[in-house]
Design a protein around this motif. Structure first.
Motif, PDB file in Angstrom:
ATOM      1  N   UNK A  22     -12.527   6.111 -59.634  1.00 45.44           N
ATOM      2  CA  UNK A  22     -13.800   6.741 -59.257  1.00 45.44           C
ATOM      3  C   UNK A  22     -14.468   5.960 -58.136  1.00 45.44           C
ATOM      4  N   UNK A  23     -15.317   6.662 -57.364  1.00 45.18           N
ATOM      5  CA  UNK A  23     -15.934   6.036 -56.201  1.00 45.18           C
ATOM      6  C   UNK A  23     -16.760   4.818 -56.594  1.00 45.18           C
ATOM      7  N   UNK A  28     -17.425  -1.118 -56.661  1.00 49.34           N
ATOM      8  CA  UNK A  28     -17.699  -2.313 -57.450  1.00 49.34           C
ATOM      9  C   UNK A  28     -16.553  -3.316 -57.359  1.00 49.34           C
ATOM     10  N   UNK A  29     -15.314  -2.844 -57.487  1.00 47.24           N
ATOM     11  CA  UNK A  29     -14.146  -3.725 -57.434  1.00 47.24           C
ATOM     12  C   UNK A  29     -14.009  -4.354 -56.051  1.00 47.24           C
ATOM     13  N   UNK A  30     -14.174  -3.552 -54.990  1.00 45.73           N
ATOM     14  CA  UNK A  30     -14.069  -4.083 -53.625  1.00 45.73           C
ATOM     15  C   UNK A  30     -15.140  -5.142 -53.375  1.00 45.73           C
ATOM     16  N   UNK A  31     -16.348  -4.905 -53.889  1.00 46.50           N
ATOM     17  CA  UNK A  31     -17.431  -5.883 -53.728  1.00 46.50           C
ATOM     18  C   UNK A  31     -17.122  -7.164 -54.483  1.00 46.50           C
ATOM     19  N   UNK A  32     -16.612  -7.042 -55.713  1.00 50.20           N
ATOM     20  CA  UNK A  32     -16.278  -8.227 -56.510  1.00 50.20           C
ATOM     21  C   UNK A  32     -15.164  -9.037 -55.839  1.00 50.20           C
ATOM     22  N   UNK A  33     -14.169  -8.347 -55.281  1.00 53.64           N
ATOM     23  CA  UNK A  33     -13.089  -9.041 -54.567  1.00 53.64           C
ATOM     24  C   UNK A  33     -13.651  -9.833 -53.394  1.00 53.64           C
ATOM     25  N   UNK A  34     -14.593  -9.220 -52.657  1.00 51.65           N
ATOM     26  CA  UNK A  34     -15.197  -9.901 -51.511  1.00 51.65           C
ATOM     27  C   UNK A  34     -15.961 -11.149 -51.944  1.00 51.65           C
ATOM     28  N   UNK A  35     -16.705 -11.043 -53.038  1.00 56.88           N
ATOM     29  CA  UNK A  35     -17.484 -12.195 -53.512  1.00 56.88           C
ATOM     30  C   UNK A  35     -16.571 -13.334 -53.969  1.00 56.88           C
ATOM     31  N   UNK A  36     -15.499 -12.974 -54.648  1.00 60.15           N
ATOM     32  CA  UNK A  36     -14.559 -13.996 -55.122  1.00 60.15           C
ATOM     33  C   UNK A  36     -13.789 -14.611 -53.949  1.00 60.15           C
ATOM     34  N   UNK A  37     -13.314 -13.762 -53.049  1.00 57.71           N
ATOM     35  CA  UNK A  37     -12.503 -14.223 -51.922  1.00 57.71           C
ATOM     36  C   UNK A  37     -13.344 -15.025 -50.925  1.00 57.71           C
ATOM     37  N   UNK A  38     -14.566 -14.537 -50.643  1.00 58.34           N
ATOM     38  CA  UNK A  38     -15.407 -15.216 -49.664  1.00 58.34           C
ATOM     39  C   UNK A  38     -16.051 -16.476 -50.217  1.00 58.34           C
ATOM     40  N   UNK A  39     -16.568 -16.378 -51.450  1.00 55.24           N
ATOM     41  CA  UNK A  39     -17.171 -17.527 -52.094  1.00 55.24           C
ATOM     42  C   UNK A  39     -18.482 -17.990 -51.487  1.00 55.24           C
ATOM     43  N   UNK A  40     -19.114 -17.145 -50.663  1.00 56.78           N
ATOM     44  CA  UNK A  40     -20.350 -17.577 -50.012  1.00 56.78           C
ATOM     45  C   UNK A  40     -21.610 -16.971 -50.647  1.00 56.78           C
ATOM     46  N   UNK A 286     -24.856   5.850 -60.506  1.00 54.69           N
ATOM     47  CA  UNK A 286     -23.752   4.887 -60.524  1.00 54.69           C
ATOM     48  C   UNK A 286     -23.262   4.587 -59.107  1.00 54.69           C
ATOM     49  N   UNK A 287     -23.128   5.633 -58.301  1.00 51.58           N
ATOM     50  CA  UNK A 287     -22.643   5.451 -56.932  1.00 51.58           C
ATOM     51  C   UNK A 287     -23.692   4.740 -56.082  1.00 51.58           C
ATOM     52  N   UNK A 288     -24.967   5.127 -56.221  1.00 56.36           N
ATOM     53  CA  UNK A 288     -26.032   4.505 -55.436  1.00 56.36           C
ATOM     54  C   UNK A 288     -26.131   3.019 -55.749  1.00 56.36           C
ATOM     55  N   UNK A 289     -26.065   2.663 -57.038  1.00 52.35           N
ATOM     56  CA  UNK A 289     -26.194   1.261 -57.427  1.00 52.35           C
ATOM     57  C   UNK A 289     -25.079   0.401 -56.844  1.00 52.35           C
ATOM     58  N   UNK A 290     -23.837   0.829 -57.010  1.00 55.21           N
ATOM     59  CA  UNK A 290     -22.713   0.036 -56.498  1.00 55.21           C
ATOM     60  C   UNK A 290     -22.639   0.073 -54.971  1.00 55.21           C
ATOM     61  N   UNK A 335     -11.600  14.370 -48.825  1.00 57.25           N
ATOM     62  CA  UNK A 335     -11.134  13.509 -49.914  1.00 57.25           C
ATOM     63  C   UNK A 335     -12.258  12.873 -50.720  1.00 57.25           C
ATOM     64  N   UNK A 336     -13.500  12.956 -50.238  1.00 58.60           N
ATOM     65  CA  UNK A 336     -14.614  12.313 -50.916  1.00 58.60           C
ATOM     66  C   UNK A 336     -15.743  13.307 -51.166  1.00 58.60           C
ATOM     67  N   UNK A 337     -16.460  13.097 -52.243  1.00 61.11           N
ATOM     68  CA  UNK A 337     -17.612  13.933 -52.585  1.00 61.11           C
ATOM     69  C   UNK A 337     -18.740  13.685 -51.591  1.00 61.11           C
ATOM     70  N   UNK A 338     -19.546  14.727 -51.327  1.00 63.51           N
ATOM     71  CA  UNK A 338     -20.553  14.682 -50.266  1.00 63.51           C
ATOM     72  C   UNK A 338     -21.517  13.510 -50.406  1.00 63.51           C
ATOM     73  N   UNK A 339     -22.129  13.348 -51.570  1.00 67.75           N
ATOM     74  CA  UNK A 339     -23.097  12.273 -51.754  1.00 67.75           C
ATOM     75  C   UNK A 339     -22.440  10.909 -51.585  1.00 67.75           C
ATOM     76  N   UNK A 340     -21.204  10.779 -52.035  1.00 66.26           N
ATOM     77  CA  UNK A 340     -20.490   9.510 -51.878  1.00 66.26           C
ATOM     78  C   UNK A 340     -20.309   9.174 -50.400  1.00 66.26           C
ATOM     79  N   UNK A 341     -19.934  10.175 -49.606  1.00 61.79           N
ATOM     80  CA  UNK A 341     -19.752   9.962 -48.168  1.00 61.79           C
ATOM     81  C   UNK A 341     -21.034   9.490 -47.517  1.00 61.79           C
ATOM     82  N   UNK A 342     -22.144  10.147 -47.841  1.00 62.79           N
ATOM     83  CA  UNK A 342     -23.439   9.784 -47.263  1.00 62.79           C
ATOM     84  C   UNK A 342     -23.840   8.380 -47.690  1.00 62.79           C
ATOM     85  N   UNK A 343     -23.680   8.073 -48.965  1.00 63.54           N
ATOM     86  CA  UNK A 343     -24.103   6.780 -49.502  1.00 63.54           C
ATOM     87  C   UNK A 343     -23.318   5.637 -48.866  1.00 63.54           C
TER      88      UNK A 343
END
Length: 436
Positions: A22-23, A28-40, A286-290, A335-343
């Motif tokens: 899900x979007x 959320x997963x991409x953000x968590x990967x960035x935080x772990x990988x970047x460490x800043x 859920x989409x807006x928060x993440x 491939x993506x829902x309208x609100x997801x694309x805008x967000x």
């Protein structure tokens, strides 16, 4: 070779999409990967950002408008609107098709939802078209295309999301949507009429010839339903209510007309409306928060500035840049829902839009208008699936049937992109907005 944090974010996001996540979970997963990988950045930024994304008051208008639209469907308000429009244009070539477009335009001023508009109006008019000799393909495609107007005619859920993310007035966005919305509606009506003539669909013999007396009696009988958009939108533009307050007023009015005037609303329908509004609200939040968390990471990595440099390296002409953005939106919309694309895209694109001197209200209208195409393009065109269920015809056949309407939509996109005044003139006149 070391991979940058931004590249890791985009690779993670793409991998999640390919896996069918899900979007909101992909973000959320991409953000968590960035935080772990970047460490800043500390991990605590996750819950802080998600809460900040959810703690936005104007978001309350979205579930309320959805609930109001569903209540009006169950309370016979939609049917009464259709009856009035049918008397006006029902006997012309493709009369029921034109009636569908006009009814969608009218109902869109109540619900703010594209698929909701297709469901409400299509349930009434698609079977009527089939009974009157129209093909299932035509009936389903005209309902699917008419439902796209729900994104542009205020109150519009995508416009609310864009206004929040783009830091522009919700009321100004609503006002800007009127003129482009009616241009799109007119082009859709003309397309429905031309397609009906080419395919040999004659005038509808089941509808009585126009009679002014009968028409006025129908209008009087449907008075409370017909003034619904006036009450909802009038409360916003007169300053009596904010968009959120107007959405609550819409629910109260729908309950009053459904229970007291039409006596068609039931407590079971009220429960279904509340459930539908809650489900849609939950998905959006859920989409807006993440996406707020994801947007902060992109900002920290200077993604908007990098994108601007890349695009400006191709062209610095605002119209050409808009066309490139339109092309990206059309592809993503498949491939993506309208609100997801805008967000996802608005926080990245807005700095570039300001840099090029493109008016944010005008850009918002073009953005929402382009997302109308996404509702009727496979494989994720939501309107196609709703119309398919109503008409009992395959999505593939409807996708072919909507092609003339997509051509009309693209013509409208070009027109409104090239002439920004179409989007900004009403906010300038009624709200004192100063266009760029």
């Amino acid at each position: 070779m070391e991979i940058s944090v931004l590249a890791m974010v985009l690779l993670s996001l793409g991998a999640m999409f390919l896996l069918g996540m899900p979007v909101f979970m992909s973000l959320a997963v991409a953000s968590a990967v960035a935080l772990i990988y970047g460490g800043y950045l500390p991990m605590s930024v996750i819950h802080n950002s998600i809460f900040d994304g959810l703690n936005i008051f104007p978001l309350l208008a979205i579930p309320c408008f959805v609930i109001a639209g569903t209540l009006m469907e169950y309370g016979n308000i939609t049917k009464q609107i259709v009856d009035v429009v049918k008397q006006l244009v029902g006997r012309m070539h493709g009369g029921l098709g034109v009636t569908t477009i006009l009814a969608c335009t009218f109902f869109a001023a109540i619900s703010g939802s594209g698929p909701g508009t297709v469901a409400a109006v299509g349930t009434i008019l698609v079977p009527a078209m089939i009974r009157s000799g129209y093909s299932k393909d035509y009936a389903a495609s005209v309902a699917s295309s008419g439902g796209t107007i729900g994104l542009l005619i205020p109150p519009s859920n995508p416009m609310i999301i864009y206004a929040i993310l783009g830091n522009v007035s919700v009321t100004a966005m609503f006002t800007a949507g009127f003129l482009p919305g009616f241009i799109v509606g007119f082009s859709m009506c003309m397309t429905a009429w031309l397609v009906a003539r080419r395919k040999g669909f004659g005038s509808n013999e089941d509808i009585q010839p126009f009679n002014l007396g009968n028409f006025l009696r129908t209008c009087l009988k449907s008075f409370f339903s017909l003034i619904t958009p006036v009450i909802i939108l009038g409360s916003i533009y007169t300053g009596l209510a904010t968009p959120v307050e107007a959405s609550v007023l819409a629910i109260a009015w729908a309950l009053f007309v459904g229970f007291v005037i039409n006596r068609a609303l039931t407590f079971s329908a009220v429960y279904k409306s509340l459930l539908e509004g809650s489900l849609i609200c939950g998905a959006v939040l859920l989409i807006v928060g993440t996406s707020t968390l994801f947007g902060r990471i992109l900002t920290f990595e200077e993604a908007p500035q990098r994108l601007a440099a890349l695009v400006l390296g191709v062209s610095e002409d605002p119209f050409m840049v808009l066309m490139m953005i339109v092309g990206v939106l059309v592809i993503l919309g498949m491939f993506m829902e309208t609100l997801s694309t805008i967000i996802i895209l608005v926080p990245v694109l807005m700095p570039m839009i300001h840099m090029l001197g493109i008016d944010p209200i005008h850009f918002g209208v073009v953005l929402v208008l382009t997302n109308q195409v996404a509702l009727s393009t496979p494989p994720l065109g939501v309107n196609l699936f709703v119309a398919s269920r109503i008409a009992n015809v395959s999505v593939e056949r409807i996708a072919v049937g909507v092609l003339p309407y997509l051509v009309a939509l693209f013509a409208c996109i070009l027109l409104i992109s090239f002439f920004p005044k179409i989007s900004t003139i009403l906010p300038e006149i009624f709200l004192g907005y100063v266009a760029r």
